[in-house]
Enzyme design. Structure first.
Site, PDB file in Angstrom:
ATOM      1  N   ASP A 183     -11.340  -1.773 -38.617  1.00 20.49           N
ATOM      2  CA  ASP A 183     -12.541  -2.406 -39.871  1.00 20.49           C
ATOM      3  C   ASP A 183     -14.237  -2.138 -39.693  1.00 20.49           C
ATOM      4  OD1 ASP A 183     -13.571  -3.897 -38.086  1.00 20.49           O
ATOM      5  OD2 ASP A 183     -12.260  -5.612 -39.026  1.00 20.49           O
ATOM      6  N   CYS A 186     -14.429  -3.320 -34.843  1.00 19.69           N
ATOM      7  CA  CYS A 186     -13.919  -3.053 -33.639  1.00 19.69           C
ATOM      8  C   CYS A 186     -14.065  -4.024 -32.269  1.00 19.69           C
ATOM      9  CB  CYS A 186     -12.730  -1.889 -33.810  1.00 19.69           C
ATOM     10  SG  CYS A 186     -13.588  -0.528 -33.123  1.00 19.69           S
ATOM     11  N   HIS A 307     -11.755   3.991 -31.692  1.00 21.28           N
ATOM     12  CA  HIS A 307     -11.615   2.850 -32.356  1.00 21.28           C
ATOM     13  C   HIS A 307     -11.191   2.370 -30.932  1.00 21.28           C
ATOM     14  CE1 HIS A 307      -9.445  -0.603 -33.765  1.00 21.28           C
ATOM     15  NE2 HIS A 307      -8.840  -0.508 -33.506  1.00 21.28           N
TER      16      HIS A 307
END
Length: 327
Positions: A183, A186, A307
């Site tokens: 989102d 992270c 990520h």
């Protein structure tokens, strides 16, 4: 009987003979014989059509044979169905014509069946409902085949290859992945989860962002040499630098190496980043004592970009979550 009466009788007899011997074809009218009432002499008002003229003037247009004039003259008449309705065909000819039509229809049906067999279609007629069911079944089989093919391809996709490599490295250290929501927060949520795992003071995502922005602004001279414009590759100008710090503070902007340096310095803990290729990198290893906060870096996990995930010891409950809510 006088001569006039004989002439009249002869004319009437001649007209009967004509009507019996000649067949009216198409638009050809039967011969009409007029009588001169004054002299009672026959007078032809229309030329009588002889059998030879009838044969020559009629153009055959179909395969049905009918009599014209006498038994020796034949002509072909168009539209057999009309002939059947008008009664111009004999009973035997009518039966033959019906048999011919039925034979042609049967040949057409056989031809259609052969075409259906050639195309792999069943001979019997299929209802619309059955066709819909067959179509749904084909689509379901196709989807299943696509899923299986995609699963097979996914085994060798960059995402799967990267994930297997990270999991292998974690397994060597008796660790497993702890998934963090993708989102934009992270990095901060992965760090928060690690703080809770080590029993350290935790902070909200917003607080971590504010502190990181303040640290970068305060240490501009040290960090600016690592901060470049992604479009031009040039170092950030003063305006771009200020905008960078403000974006970090007020939006869910993705964090990277600069933010990791800021977080390690703010929290005074070393932060280790494990990735699929190459050795792990540790921020603050020379400045702060351990244990390290261990997070993982994934380049191919999501299509939107890089990520970060957190880690857990294998013997701990996987259901624990760092969450993304502010505290």
């Amino acid at each position: 009987m006088n001569a006039a009466s004989k002439d009249a009788a002869g004319i009437i007899a001649g007209m009967s003979a004509v009507n019996k011997g000649a067949l009216v074809l198409g638009s050809v009218e039967p011969p009409v014989v007029g009588v001169n009432l004054n002299g009672l002499k026959p007078m032809k008002t229309k030329q009588r059509i002889s059998e030879k003229e009838c044969e020559g003037s009629f153009k055959p247009e179909s395969t049905t044979v009918v009599k014209c004039g006498n038994d020796t003259d034949y002509a072909k008449q168009i539209r057999p169905a009309q002939a059947l309705r008008s009664g111009s065909l004999t009973k035997q000819q009518s039966v033959k014509e019906r048999h011919r039509v039925m034979r042609i229809k049967a040949e057409e049906d056989i031809s259609n069946d052969e075409n259906e067999e050639h195309n792999g279609l069943p001979k019997q007629r299929i209802s619309k409902a059955q066709k819909r069911r067959d179509k749904k079944a084909r689509e379901a089989r196709q989807r299943e085949e696509e899923i299986l093919a995609a699963a097979e391809d996914a085994k060798f996709a960059p995402k799967a290859t990267e994930l297997r490599a990270i999991q292998t490295k974690l397994l060597e250290r008796q660790l497993t992945l702890h998934n963090i929501p993708s989102d934009g927060d992270c990095l901060y949520n992965a760090v928060r989860h690690q703080l809770s795992q080590h029993g350290l003071a935790n902070h909200s995502v917003q607080k971590l962002r504010n502190e990181s922005a303040n640290y970068i602004r305060t240490h501009k001279d040290t960090l600016i040499c690592y901060m470049t414009n992604p479009k031009t590759g040039d170092l950030l100008t003063d305006d771009e630098f200020n905008k960078y710090c403000e974006t970090l503070r007020t939006t869910p902007a993705w964090g990277g190496q600069i933010e990791l340096k800021a977080l390690s310095s703010i929290l005074k803990v070393p932060i280790e980043v494990l990735q699929a290729e190459g050795p792990s990198t540790v921020q603050g290893a020379d400045e702060f004592a351990g244990p390290n906060l261990l997070i993982t870096y994934h380049r191919h996990m999501y299509s939107l970009g890089e990520h970060y995930n957190s880690t857990l010891p294998i013997d701990k409950t996987v259901g624990e979550s760092g969450g993304s809510e502010n505290e």
